[in-house]
Design an enzyme around this catalytic site. Structure first.
Site, PDB file in Angstrom:
ATOM      1  N   GLY A 206     -10.008  17.245 -17.114  1.00 31.55           N
ATOM      2  CA  GLY A 206      -9.579  17.727 -15.791  1.00 31.55           C
ATOM      3  C   GLY A 206      -8.231  17.213 -15.353  1.00 31.55           C
ATOM      4  O   GLY A 206      -8.065  16.789 -14.216  1.00 31.55           O
ATOM      5  N   SER A 211      -8.256  20.630 -21.280  1.00 30.71           N
ATOM      6  CA  SER A 211      -9.425  20.114 -22.016  1.00 30.71           C
ATOM      7  C   SER A 211     -10.539  21.156 -22.035  1.00 30.71           C
ATOM      8  O   SER A 211     -11.280  21.273 -23.010  1.00 30.71           O
ATOM      9  CB  SER A 211      -9.933  18.812 -21.394  1.00 30.71           C
ATOM     10  N   SER A 212     -10.653  21.958 -20.948  1.00 33.38           N
ATOM     11  CA  SER A 212     -11.744  22.952 -20.898  1.00 33.38           C
ATOM     12  C   SER A 212     -11.541  24.011 -21.976  1.00 33.38           C
ATOM     13  O   SER A 212     -12.489  24.387 -22.670  1.00 33.38           O
ATOM     14  CB  SER A 212     -11.827  23.585 -19.508  1.00 33.38           C
ATOM     15  N   ASP A 267      -4.804  29.420 -21.416  1.00 34.50           N
ATOM     16  CA  ASP A 267      -5.168  28.138 -22.040  1.00 34.50           C
ATOM     17  C   ASP A 267      -5.924  28.338 -23.346  1.00 34.50           C
ATOM     18  O   ASP A 267      -5.606  27.715 -24.362  1.00 34.50           O
ATOM     19  CB  ASP A 267      -6.036  27.301 -21.085  1.00 34.50           C
TER      20      ASP A 267
HETATM   21  N1  LIG Z   1     -15.099  17.590 -24.361  1.00 33.93           N
HETATM   22  C1  LIG Z   1     -15.748  18.170 -23.353  1.00 33.93           C
HETATM   23  N2  LIG Z   1     -17.090  18.150 -23.285  1.00 33.93           N
HETATM   24  C2  LIG Z   1     -17.746  18.728 -22.264  1.00 33.93           C
HETATM   25  N3  LIG Z   1     -17.148  19.361 -21.231  1.00 33.93           N
HETATM   26  C3  LIG Z   1     -15.819  19.403 -21.253  1.00 33.93           C
HETATM   27  C4  LIG Z   1     -15.051  18.821 -22.296  1.00 33.93           C
HETATM   28  N4  LIG Z   1     -13.757  19.016 -22.019  1.00 33.93           N
HETATM   29  C5  LIG Z   1     -13.708  19.704 -20.856  1.00 33.93           C
HETATM   30  N5  LIG Z   1     -14.935  19.930 -20.385  1.00 33.93           N
HETATM   31  C6  LIG Z   1     -15.294  20.648 -19.154  1.00 33.93           C
HETATM   32  O1  LIG Z   1     -14.099  21.107 -18.578  1.00 33.93           O
HETATM   33  C7  LIG Z   1     -13.892  20.557 -17.261  1.00 33.93           C
HETATM   34  C8  LIG Z   1     -12.425  20.251 -17.033  1.00 33.93           C
HETATM   35  O2  LIG Z   1     -11.742  21.454 -17.041  1.00 33.93           O
HETATM   36  P1  LIG Z   1     -10.611  21.824 -16.007  1.00 33.93           P
HETATM   37  O3  LIG Z   1     -11.037  21.495 -14.617  1.00 33.93           O
HETATM   38  O4  LIG Z   1     -10.227  23.211 -16.297  1.00 33.93           O
HETATM   39  O5  LIG Z   1      -9.408  20.838 -16.396  1.00 33.93           O
HETATM   40  P2  LIG Z   1      -8.547  20.782 -17.741  1.00 33.93           P
HETATM   41  O6  LIG Z   1      -8.830  22.030 -18.499  1.00 33.93           O
HETATM   42  O7  LIG Z   1      -7.134  20.738 -17.275  1.00 33.93           O
HETATM   43  O8  LIG Z   1      -8.910  19.538 -18.437  1.00 33.93           O
HETATM   44  C9  LIG Z   1     -14.760  19.306 -17.258  1.00 33.93           C
HETATM   45  O9  LIG Z   1     -15.168  19.028 -15.944  1.00 33.93           O
HETATM   46  C10 LIG Z   1     -15.936  19.719 -18.133  1.00 33.93           C
HETATM   47  O10 LIG Z   1     -16.890  20.459 -17.411  1.00 33.93           O
HETATM   48  C1  LIG Z   2      -4.059  27.134 -13.086  1.00 33.51           C
HETATM   49  C2  LIG Z   2      -4.130  27.825 -14.441  1.00 33.51           C
HETATM   50  O1  LIG Z   2      -2.980  28.663 -14.553  1.00 33.51           O
HETATM   51  C3  LIG Z   2      -4.082  26.809 -15.579  1.00 33.51           C
HETATM   52  C4  LIG Z   2      -5.174  25.790 -15.508  1.00 33.51           C
HETATM   53  O2  LIG Z   2      -5.015  24.803 -16.528  1.00 33.51           O
HETATM   54  P1  LIG Z   2      -5.912  23.496 -16.551  1.00 33.51           P
HETATM   55  O3  LIG Z   2      -7.366  23.911 -16.600  1.00 33.51           O
HETATM   56  O4  LIG Z   2      -5.602  22.704 -15.330  1.00 33.51           O
HETATM   57  O5  LIG Z   2      -5.521  22.774 -17.798  1.00 33.51           O
HETATM   58  C5  LIG Z   2      -5.376  28.660 -14.476  1.00 33.51           C
HETATM   59  C6  LIG Z   2      -5.405  29.705 -15.587  1.00 33.51           C
HETATM   60  O6  LIG Z   2      -4.335  30.206 -15.987  1.00 33.51           O
HETATM   61  O7  LIG Z   2      -6.498  30.060 -15.999  1.00 33.51           O
HETATM   62 MG   LIG Z   3      -9.035  23.989 -17.796  1.00 33.75          MG
END
Ligand SMILES: Nc1ncnc2c1ncn2[C@@H]1O[C@H](COP(=O)(O)OP(=O)(O)O)[C@@H](O)[C@H]1O
Ligand SMILES: C[C@@](O)(CCOP(=O)(O)O)CC(=O)O
Ligand SMILES: [Mg+2]
Length: 444
Positions: A206, A211-212, A267
């Site tokens: 997050g 990471s998602s 992403d």
């Molecule tokens: N390795 C992982 N295992 C389980 N869930 C994950 C993992 N990596 C990411 N996630 C899920 O993705 C969410 C984070 O995604 P997001 O809010 O889009 O932020 P980002 O994509 O920038 O890291 C976490 O709260 C979790 O639910």
């Molecule tokens: C805000 C956004 O443009 C990127 C989100 O990236 P992240 O989950 O914060 O790594 C959303 C999207 O494009 O799906």
């Molecule tokens: Mg994400």
């Protein structure tokens, strides 16, 4: 079906090796003592190696499971986050920080004694497990399909029940959407079958580094790879073919929908394909960078949630459609100009190109501010780097998370060290990552 192929292969190799082993003993035993010491040594060595090989293959067979590994990278968004959800162009690049998935599938006979689907999140020392019969009982059967489909609201509710039963620790409740996504992707692609899935990641959760998406892409890659018929062991990581890449990208997008609500798809696309891409409404242009691009990444460590930030921008758009349309149009122009500069082969010096990129990043950050997705911690990073004439913008969803700072070629290591020291003394974490590397890869 493929599990059988694997077992038969192992049995065949085992038989051939054992036969070779017996032949070797038979042909050498009679006259072994008549040989010179060096010939005796050679014979012993051959027998030793053959025996070890036979035992290894036997043990592999006895393990009665098939293992597939996959990895997928995180990303940075150079321009266009949020606006890309509303149809603007954005530019993103893969970074060399990965999420790894190991998928262990029991072979036929072992599967009869093991009816569990287990998810291990190694970095967090967490394990979740469901009996296959419980999954069948709760998740509607029609969720298992061969082509990517969206998870219906009803299915998501059923999955939420299975996630709740796991009693996730309160401080890790943000994992719920990831675990729901896991159950949805697993049962949709592999159906109701037992397995152990082990996940590790180098990406902060997050923080805007995707990471998602890396999680969805790596998981889907492993699931799809498990049904590829040619599982010949290859050294190291290898990429998937175009058809499978397209398929896994579609599945990963469906996974991102569960986590983000309304993702643009940028992403998962950059995580699947790697390199640097220009992305607009699902249309992908792979970019060939013709200039060095160095970025410092600063993690403010302020937690936030992409889903909430994306929906906040949508709400603002509903309240002020005309004003926000102009903001999104401006972002679209920034991304297109940035992509053109990065790819341009004209005579403009690198310094001139860097000056333009700097300015575009500054305008983009201003527009992100007007979308309501910046944060005081991001402002602190921007102010700190500006003292050293360096420009920064948030990357990803904002609201905290990570900030990018352009490091022009003329900037010395001493200046970078000073900036890093100052940022880290404010409690932030700085790192550099290589930009534009490989996308999803698998390993048997
Ligand atoms: N390795 C992982 N295992 C389980 N869930 C994950 C993992 N990596 C990411 N996630 C899920 O993705 C969410 C984070 O995604 P997001 O809010 O889009 O932020 P980002 O994509 O920038 O890291 C976490 O709260 C979790 O639910
Ligand atoms: C805000 C956004 O443009 C990127 C989100 O990236 P992240 O989950 O914060 O790594 C959303 C999207 O494009 O799906
Ligand atoms: Mg994400």
């Amino acid at each position: 079906m493929h599990s059988f192929a694997y077992r038969e292969n192992a049995l065949f190799t085992f038989s051939v090796t054992t036969l070779a082993f017996i032949c070797a003993i038979a042909s050498f035993s009679d006259n072994f003592s008549n040989q010179t010491p060096s010939a005796q040594m050679e014979v012993s060595l051959t027998l030793n190696i053959t025996a070890r090989l036979a035992v290894t293959i036997y043990l592999e067979h006895k393990a009665e499971e098939m293992e597939v590994k996959a990895r997928a990278p995180g990303k940075i968004i150079l321009a266009g986050e949020h606006a890309v959800v509303h149809g603007s162009t954005a530019v993103a690049a893969a970074i060399d920080l990965y999420t790894y998935v190991t998928l262990r599938l029991p072979l036929q006979s072992a599967a009869e004694n093991n009816d569990r689907l287990t998810l291990q999140l190694k970095d967090l020392s967490l394990e979740f497990s469901w009996s296959v019969s419980r999954l069948k009982e709760v998740i509607p059967c029609d969720s298992s399909t061969s082509s990517p489909a969206s998870c219906s609201g009803e299915t998501l509710k059923s999955i939420a029940v299975l996630v709740e039963e796991q009693n996730i620790p309160e401080e890790k409740i943000w994992l719920s959407s990831g675990i729901s996504t896991f159950l949805w992707l697993y049962t949709s692609i592999r159906g109701f079958s037992p397995a152990t899935v082990i996940i590790t990641t180098e990406l902060p959760y997050g923080s805007g580094l995707g990471s998602s998406a890396a999680f969805c892409v790596a998981l889907t890659s492993a699931l799809i790879a498990s049904s590829i018929s040619d599982k010949t062991h290859r050294e190291g990581w290898s990429s998937l073919d175009e058809t499978n890449l397209e398929l896994l990208n579609k599945w990963a997008f469906e996974g991102e929908k569960i986590i983000h609500g309304k993702p643009s798809g940028i992403d998962n696309t950059v995580s699947a394909y790697g390199n640097m891409i220009k992305f607009c409404s699902g249309e992908i242009t792979r970019l060939q960078s013709n200039m060095p691009l160095r970025m410092l990444i600063t993690n403010t460590k302020v937690g936030r949630n992409t889903k909430a930030l994306v929906s906040g921008v949508s709400e603002r758009t509903v309240r002020h459609p005309d004003a926000m349309k102009s903001v999104f149009n401006a972002v679209d122009s920034i991304s297109k100009e940035l992509a053109a500069i990065i790819q341009s082969k004209d005579e403009n010096s690198v310094t001139e190109k860097e000056e333009s990129i700097k300015e575009l990043m500054e305008i983009n950050q201003g527009l992100l501010q007007s979308m309501g997705v910046s944060h005081s911690s991001i402002d602190t990073v921007i102010r700190t780097t500006l003292k050293h004439k360096l420009t920064s913008k948030l990357t990803g969803a904002g609201g905290g998370g990570c900030v990018l700072t352009l490091l022009p070629t003329v900037v010395s290591g001493t200046v970078v060290d000073k900036v890093v020291e100052e940022l880290e003394s404010s409690g932030f974490q700085c790192f550099t990552a290589s930009i534009g590397g490989n996308g999803a890869e698998i390993c048997f």
